[in-house]
Design a protein around this motif. Structure first.
Motif, PDB file in Angstrom:
ATOM      1  N   HIS A  65      36.717  46.288  49.410  1.00  0.00           N
ATOM      2  CA  HIS A  65      36.790  45.113  48.532  1.00  0.00           C
ATOM      3  C   HIS A  65      36.767  45.519  47.053  1.00  0.00           C
ATOM      4  O   HIS A  65      36.402  44.717  46.183  1.00  0.00           O
ATOM      5  N   LYS A  92      46.170  43.666  54.147  1.00  0.00           N
ATOM      6  CA  LYS A  92      45.173  42.606  53.934  1.00  0.00           C
ATOM      7  C   LYS A  92      44.295  42.900  52.716  1.00  0.00           C
ATOM      8  O   LYS A  92      43.939  41.991  51.954  1.00  0.00           O
ATOM      9  N   GLU A  95      46.291  42.000  49.730  1.00  0.00           N
ATOM     10  CA  GLU A  95      46.328  40.537  49.606  1.00  0.00           C
ATOM     11  C   GLU A  95      45.017  39.987  49.056  1.00  0.00           C
ATOM     12  O   GLU A  95      45.009  38.978  48.337  1.00  0.00           O
ATOM     13  N   ARG A  96      43.904  40.662  49.372  1.00  0.00           N
ATOM     14  CA  ARG A  96      42.594  40.237  48.850  1.00  0.00           C
ATOM     15  C   ARG A  96      42.401  40.637  47.390  1.00  0.00           C
ATOM     16  O   ARG A  96      41.473  40.175  46.736  1.00  0.00           O
TER      17      ARG A  96
END
Length: 320
Positions: A65, A92, A95-96
């Motif tokens: 993250h 993903k 995309e985050r």
């Protein structure tokens, strides 16, 4: 503007640990929260850990993250594990909001990801050779990296060599930017990891490759039909070339570029400030770009890749 930067080693082992430490210290000194992967300094043969270890490090980077996942260095190792990369997890993560940044051997991951999912990554600096440079990090590189972190970067520009002042190039719109290290890119040709990009802008760079080897790799891409399908070919920096005195007799990179121009209808531009050099811009691999040429000045714009309303002037180093 504190950002979370995750540092990991997906390819060669970190040999210059002093440069690595300087790079980490520089990023921390800029106010960022730096997280170092548990295997970042691992060593197995020439690699930063065996294949399983490096795959796990890439997976941790995807799960971090972080705002930016930054490679410690390039070298060699990613082509060995392309079949096993966690493509869905990487996509993903992007995309985050995690931006994956790197160069050199990282070209393999970038183009494989583009081929598999279309996700955008960034061709840019590494921790050791750039942020940890013994003479200090390059100002333009840092400014471009800061633009990425702040979401304000919208393009770049550069000045082509004097010999290219008379080139006439029509403006290019809505073209996919792709490429990276030429040697790594050529090694992907004919595999499922080579992007099928038509009417794109292909940028290339390399280090320690003799011009005849550069020409041979370009011919491979040309004869495979790749180069002729692009809207433009852009040469970055080709450094570390060792010519053979009395043997090459004038054969050099300019010879390679001139021949390529004679064989292609596609414009071939030079001087992009990217490669194994201190002054490097950041480039969004897989993003749509606009490109315009005014005399020797080239402008490439991709707009904002983040949800930011700010406008910011592109950094335009003059590369010769």
């Amino acid at each position: 503007m504190t950002k979370h930067i995750y540092i990991y080693s997906p390819a060669s082992a970190v040999r210059d640990k002093a440069a690595f430490r300087r790079g980490v210290a520089r990023l921390e000194g800029l106010g960022h929260e730096v997280e170092i992967d548990e295997a970042a300094l691992s060593v197995h043969q020439r690699f930063a850990g065996d294949d399983t270890t490096r795959l796990a490090a890439i997976a941790r980077a995807a799960a971090s993250h972080a705002d930016v996942a930054l490679i410690s260095r390039g070298g060699y190792g990613l082509t060995r594990i392309l079949d096993a990369l966690p493509y869905n997890a990487l996509t993903k993560a992007i995309e985050r909001g995690t931006e994956f940044v790197g160069l050199s051997d990282f070209t393999a991951l970038q183009n494989a990801l583009l081929a598999k999912t279309g996700a955008v990554t960034w061709a840019g600096p590494a921790v050791g050779e750039d942020f940890g440079a013994e003479t200090g990090a390059d100002d333009i590189m840092e400014a471009c990296f800061d633009d990425l972190l702040s979401g304000q970067g919208e393009g770049t520009g550069w000045r082509m060599p004097m010999r290219d002042a008379e080139l006439k190039v029509r403006a290019i719109h809505d073209a996919t930017l792709w490429g990276g290290n030429l040697c790594v890119l050529a090694s992907l040709l004919g595999t499922p990891h080579f992007p099928s990009v038509d009417k794109g802008v292909l940028f290339i760079e390399d280090v320690n490759e003799h011009p005849y080897r550069v020409e041979r790799m370009l011919d491979q891409l040309r004869l495979a039909g790749v180069l002729g399908r692009q809207r433009a070919i852009v040469f970055g920096q080709f450094t570390g070339v060792r010519k053979v005195p009395g043997y090459d007799r004038g054969f050099g990179l300019t010879t390679v570029i001139d021949r390529l121009r004679s064989l292609l209808k596609v414009p071939v531009l030079a001087g992009l400030p990217f490669g194994h050099v201190p002054t490097k811009v950041l480039l969004p691999v897989g993003a749509k770009v606009e490109l315009a040429v005014d005399g020797r000045d080239v402008f490439m714009v991709w707009g904002h890749r983040h949800a930011s309303g700010h406008q910011h002037a592109a950094h335009t180093p003059h590369a010769h």
